[in-house]
Design a protein around this motif. Structure first.
Motif, PDB file in Angstrom:
ATOM      1  N   ALA A 176      -6.218   7.591  -8.818  1.00  0.00           N
ATOM      2  CA  ALA A 176      -6.506   6.233  -9.571  1.00  0.00           C
ATOM      3  C   ALA A 176      -5.176   6.067 -10.432  1.00  0.00           C
ATOM      4  O   ALA A 176      -4.774   4.756 -10.616  1.00  0.00           O
ATOM      5  CB  ALA A 176      -7.700   6.343 -10.248  1.00  0.00           C
ATOM      6  N   LYS A 177      -4.506   7.063 -11.148  1.00  0.00           N
ATOM      7  CA  LYS A 177      -3.532   6.758 -12.140  1.00  0.00           C
ATOM      8  C   LYS A 177      -2.469   6.309 -11.207  1.00  0.00           C
ATOM      9  O   LYS A 177      -1.418   5.655 -11.844  1.00  0.00           O
ATOM     10  CB  LYS A 177      -3.538   8.028 -13.066  1.00  0.00           C
ATOM     11  N   GLU A 178      -2.246   6.731 -10.049  1.00  0.00           N
ATOM     12  CA  GLU A 178      -1.042   6.458  -9.326  1.00  0.00           C
ATOM     13  C   GLU A 178      -0.937   5.168  -8.795  1.00  0.00           C
ATOM     14  O   GLU A 178      -0.214   4.476  -8.861  1.00  0.00           O
ATOM     15  CB  GLU A 178      -0.747   7.310  -7.879  1.00  0.00           C
ATOM     16  N   LEU A 179      -2.163   4.528  -8.583  1.00  0.00           N
ATOM     17  CA  LEU A 179      -2.405   3.310  -8.112  1.00  0.00           C
ATOM     18  C   LEU A 179      -2.306   2.321  -9.385  1.00  0.00           C
ATOM     19  O   LEU A 179      -1.750   1.249  -9.196  1.00  0.00           O
ATOM     20  CB  LEU A 179      -3.903   3.136  -7.640  1.00  0.00           C
ATOM     21  N   ALA A 205       0.874  -1.460 -12.403  1.00  0.00           N
ATOM     22  CA  ALA A 205       1.752  -1.831 -13.811  1.00  0.00           C
ATOM     23  C   ALA A 205       3.205  -2.300 -13.494  1.00  0.00           C
ATOM     24  O   ALA A 205       3.824  -3.115 -14.099  1.00  0.00           O
ATOM     25  CB  ALA A 205       1.595  -0.777 -14.637  1.00  0.00           C
ATOM     26  N   SER A 206       3.443  -1.771 -12.366  1.00  0.00           N
ATOM     27  CA  SER A 206       5.112  -1.995 -12.065  1.00  0.00           C
ATOM     28  C   SER A 206       5.015  -3.313 -11.068  1.00  0.00           C
ATOM     29  O   SER A 206       6.219  -3.750 -10.754  1.00  0.00           O
ATOM     30  CB  SER A 206       5.663  -0.853 -11.145  1.00  0.00           C
ATOM     31  N   GLY A 207       4.175  -4.185 -10.835  1.00  0.00           N
ATOM     32  CA  GLY A 207       3.907  -5.312 -10.150  1.00  0.00           C
ATOM     33  C   GLY A 207       3.724  -5.248  -8.723  1.00  0.00           C
ATOM     34  O   GLY A 207       3.767  -6.049  -8.004  1.00  0.00           O
ATOM     35  N   GLU A 208       3.421  -3.851  -8.386  1.00  0.00           N
ATOM     36  CA  GLU A 208       3.005  -3.696  -6.724  1.00  0.00           C
ATOM     37  C   GLU A 208       1.425  -4.090  -6.458  1.00  0.00           C
ATOM     38  O   GLU A 208       0.457  -3.557  -7.232  1.00  0.00           O
ATOM     39  CB  GLU A 208       3.256  -2.436  -6.405  1.00  0.00           C
TER      40      GLU A 208
END
Length: 365
Positions: free
Chosen positions: A78-81, A86-89
């Motif tokens: 979940a943190k990776e998603l 947060a990076s706009g992806e």
């Protein structure tokens, strides 16, 4: 405020209202969140989220989303998603999430939005959209287990029964007529089970590999190969093939399953000692407009008994499928599902041979 600015504001509010109305009524669970130190914090949810996850808006609003819906052992995922969001992806991934009643599987989409329009200077939030795949995934696994275990055991048991019955018939050698007839009936039933297992295997291959890309194949070589094979298997049958210049259709090599099944049915279900079958390929002429030439029809005709209306109806009108009304075998289903995979259709008519005319209609490539 100028009239133009006021008009723009009213237009924005109207668009926002329509947008909110859409989000509120879609069947997917939707969470709107703010990113606080890279972590999604719930700002709003729609009705579907309440229904699917079982958490009320008042109790989850303002709370970290992951603490409510992500199992402890899935936090790293979940943190990776969240970092991607947060990076706009935009994220697309099948995930397991925790609800008030247990774990469920979802297609997750994390969609960030740009907060600069609000004067915040960058990404400040987004949407998490969850499409519930739980029942689909469970049914796929159940069907896979049933298919592998049932089809494997069915085929093996049928082979054993057929083998022993063949030996029994050889030993009887017509000495006891009644016993011989019983053994022959068992042998036929065993071979029918073997056939069902093979047809189930073909159906599985059709369903597992949908046609996502446009492919084309000339059906005539397939037809001639199937006919040649059946002439060898049933030399008493008269099987005709009409020459064709219809050309390729939008299909692939699995088209053989459909044609083979229809020719096999035309022979197997004909009580005549010399069944007659005719296969022809032609351009579709059933439509009145010029587009009819875009379709090709493969007809398999016979001089046997008509396919019962109930068998035809359950293929043509699948809304009639019930535990007791589903067709007596897999042959027609194999044909229907194969042709359906290529964007075509199966239809039933009467042949001038006196029996059935089952046709496969496919798009010309």
């Amino acid at each position: 405020m100028s009239r133009e600015a006021a008009g723009d504001r009213v237009g924005d509010e109207t668009g926002s209202d329509r947008y909110r109305h859409l989000i509120e009524h879609v069947q997917d669970a939707v969470v709107e969140f703010n990113l606080v130190d890279g972590e999604p914090v719930v700002s709003d949810i729609n009705r579907a989220f309440v229904d699917v996850f079982g958490y009320d808006a008042d109790e989850i609003r303002g709370e970290p989303l992951n603490e409510w819906v992500v199992p402890d052992w899935r936090l790293a995922e979940a943190k990776e998603l969240d970092a991607n969001t947060a990076s706009g992806e935009i994220n697309y991934q099948q995930v397991t999430r925790e609800t008030a009643t247990g774990l469920r599987e979802f297609l997750y989409r994390g969609i960030p939005y740009d907060g600069s329009e609000r004067g915040n200077g960058g990404l400040d939030g987004g949407f998490a959209v969850y499409t519930d795949l739980t029942e689909v995934s469970r049914n796929e696994r159940r069907l896979e287990v049933l298919n592998r275990v049932l089809r494997h055991n069915l085929r093996n048991s049928a082979n054993v029964i057929a083998g022993h019955t063949t030996r029994l018939l050889a030993e009887l050698d017509g000495q006891d007529r009644e016993t011989t007839e019983v053994a022959a009936t068992i042998e036929r039933a065993a071979h029918e089970l073997e056939r069902l297992a093979e047809e189930a295997s073909h159906i599985r291959r059709v369903l597992e590999h949908p046609t996502d890309e446009t492919t084309d194949i000339d059906p005539e070589p397939i037809v001639r190969s199937v006919v040649s094979e059946h002439r060898g298997l049933t030399p008493t049958a008269s099987i005709e093939v009409a020459d064709s210049d219809a050309g390729p259709v939008m299909a692939d090599s699995r088209l053989r399953y459909a044609i083979e099944s229809l020719v096999d049915n035309a022979i197997e279900h004909n009580p005549s000692p010399k069944p007659r079958v005719r296969v022809r390929i032609e351009e579709s002429d059933g439509a009145a407009d010029a587009a009819c030439g875009n379709w090709v029809e493969i007809h398999v005709e016979d001089d046997g008994p008509r396919i019962p209306a109930a068998e035809r109806d359950v293929i043509v009108d699948r809304t009639g499928i019930t535990p007791t009304h589903h067709g007596s075998g897999l042959g027609l289903w194999l044909t229907e599902l194969t042709v359906e995979a290529f964007g075509g259709e199966v239809s039933f008519g009467r042949s001038d041979l006196g029996g059935n005319d089952v046709s496969i209609r496919l798009r010309r490539s």
